[in-house]
Design a protein around this motif. Structure first.
Motif, PDB file in Angstrom:
ATOM      1  N   GLU A  83     -52.205  60.333  59.150  1.00  0.00           N
ATOM      2  CA  GLU A  83     -53.086  61.465  59.424  1.00  0.00           C
ATOM      3  C   GLU A  83     -54.048  61.772  58.284  1.00  0.00           C
ATOM      4  OE1 GLU A  83     -53.599  63.090  62.215  1.00  0.00           O
ATOM      5  OE2 GLU A  83     -52.204  61.694  63.163  1.00  0.00           O
ATOM      6  N   THR A  84     -53.585  61.606  57.057  1.00  0.00           N
ATOM      7  CA  THR A  84     -54.467  61.879  55.920  1.00  0.00           C
ATOM      8  C   THR A  84     -55.687  60.966  55.948  1.00  0.00           C
ATOM      9  OG1 THR A  84     -52.563  62.558  54.577  1.00  0.00           O
ATOM     10  CG2 THR A  84     -54.608  62.025  53.408  1.00  0.00           C
ATOM     11  N   THR A  85     -55.450  59.700  56.252  1.00  0.00           N
ATOM     12  CA  THR A  85     -56.562  58.755  56.348  1.00  0.00           C
ATOM     13  C   THR A  85     -57.465  59.103  57.521  1.00  0.00           C
ATOM     14  OG1 THR A  85     -55.386  56.930  55.281  1.00  0.00           O
ATOM     15  CG2 THR A  85     -57.178  56.342  56.772  1.00  0.00           C
ATOM     16  N   ALA A  86     -56.867  59.484  58.647  1.00  0.00           N
ATOM     17  CA  ALA A  86     -57.666  59.845  59.823  1.00  0.00           C
ATOM     18  C   ALA A  86     -58.627  60.988  59.493  1.00  0.00           C
ATOM     19  CB  ALA A  86     -56.752  60.238  60.976  1.00  0.00           C
ATOM     20  N   ALA A  87     -58.132  61.987  58.768  1.00  0.00           N
ATOM     21  CA  ALA A  87     -58.980  63.118  58.394  1.00  0.00           C
ATOM     22  C   ALA A  87     -60.080  62.679  57.429  1.00  0.00           C
ATOM     23  CB  ALA A  87     -58.133  64.213  57.766  1.00  0.00           C
ATOM     24  N   ALA A  88     -59.734  61.786  56.496  1.00  0.00           N
ATOM     25  CA  ALA A  88     -60.722  61.312  55.530  1.00  0.00           C
ATOM     26  C   ALA A  88     -61.797  60.472  56.206  1.00  0.00           C
ATOM     27  CB  ALA A  88     -60.030  60.503  54.437  1.00  0.00           C
ATOM     28  N   VAL A  89     -61.387  59.608  57.136  1.00  0.00           N
ATOM     29  CA  VAL A  89     -62.356  58.789  57.863  1.00  0.00           C
ATOM     30  C   VAL A  89     -63.277  59.674  58.682  1.00  0.00           C
ATOM     31  CG1 VAL A  89     -62.620  57.089  59.713  1.00  0.00           C
ATOM     32  CG2 VAL A  89     -60.911  56.722  57.916  1.00  0.00           C
TER      33      VAL A  89
END
Length: 278
Positions: A257-263
């Motif tokens: 999820e952290t990566t999803a938000a960053a992307v």
């Protein structure tokens, strides 16, 4: 003069400790790894024949011998596939007189349309040499500031080995470097790879040559990026082969999820247009 097949067999033999295969240690050796005699015995061939294969003096071992070598080296499925591929191209080296040339860079319209359907996802079209042929705006956003797309004809392999920023951008640079070197053996063709490596080796130096010749079969796990903005990205790669074009469509999916938000934050800056690199 060695061959790709001989280099791979020798590299794998050198990387195996006798104890890994249940063999006794036989005192100190000048070189690491498994003895030729041990591998020859496990494969059911003579030491002389194994020496000829490793030194490139026998370029056409039978399918049975190739499979026996795979068994003797305890190769996994990916390594076995690579061994068979190297046996194929090594056998063809003696009769292949095609002049090395650059691969085609055109991307079919249907492939471009597929990329458009993937917006706002992170995706690109490339070939085994690492040429970035087309990509979505989200891919540009995820790689922004890294320098990868700064040239007129961006190439991932050249970037990894010649741009100092790559060692920061790719968290696991060593693994990515092994992937890029390994993929050169897979095409788009032997001739294309020869054309590319001839030009890259002088500028990339021994780091590139060493990785190319040791044939490390990559695991292709999670791709981790350290974006210049400070975001740490973990991406799963889904790959679709385009054999008609000797190209690949690669889609990058957030691993958590952290990566999803960053992307999402990074790609919100994109203008939504597909870019084709001419």
């Amino acid at each position: 003069m060695g061959t790709p097949l001989g280099d791979f067999v020798r590299a794998r033999r050198d990387s195996i400790q006798p104890a890994e295969l249940g063999l006794p240690e036989r005192g100190r050796r000048r070189s690491p790894g498994l003895r030729r005699s041990d591998l020859a015995a496990r494969a059911g061939i003579s030491v002389e024949y194994l020496t000829r294969i490793e030194q490139g003096r026998d370029r056409n071992p039978s399918v049975a011998v190739v499979n026996a070598l795979a068994d003797g080296l305890s190769l996994d499925s990916a390594e076995r596939g690579h061994l068979r591929y190297l046996a194929k191209i090594t056998g063809g080296e003696c009769v292949n007189h095609t002049r090395p040339a650059a691969p085609a860079r055109e991307v079919r319209e249907s492939v471009r349309r597929t990329l458009r359907l993937l917006e706002p996802g992170v995706a690109l079209v490339t070939n085994r040499l690492g040429d970035v042929l087309a990509h979505t705006d989200a891919f540009a956003a995820v790689t922004s500031g890294s320098g990868l797309l700064d040239t007129d004809h961006p190439n991932l392999t050249r970037y990894v080995f010649t741009d100092p920023r790559a060692r920061t951008f790719f968290t696991d640079w060593d693994e990515v470097a092994d992937e890029r070197a390994f993929d050169l053996w897979l095409g788009p063709s032997v001739e294309n790879a020869e054309w590319f490596t001839t030009g890259l080796a002088p500028v990339a130096g021994p780091e590139f040559t060493r990785r190319l010749n040791r044939h490390t079969v990559p695991q292709r796990g999670i791709l981790r990026l350290r974006h210049p903005s400070g975001h740490e990205l973990s991406l799963v790669r889904e790959l679709l082969e385009l054999p008609e074009d000797a190209q690949q469509l690669i889609v990058f999916l957030p691993a958590e999820e952290t990566t999803a938000a960053a992307v999402e934050e990074l790609r919100s800056r994109a203008d939504g247009r597909l870019r084709v690199v001419s």
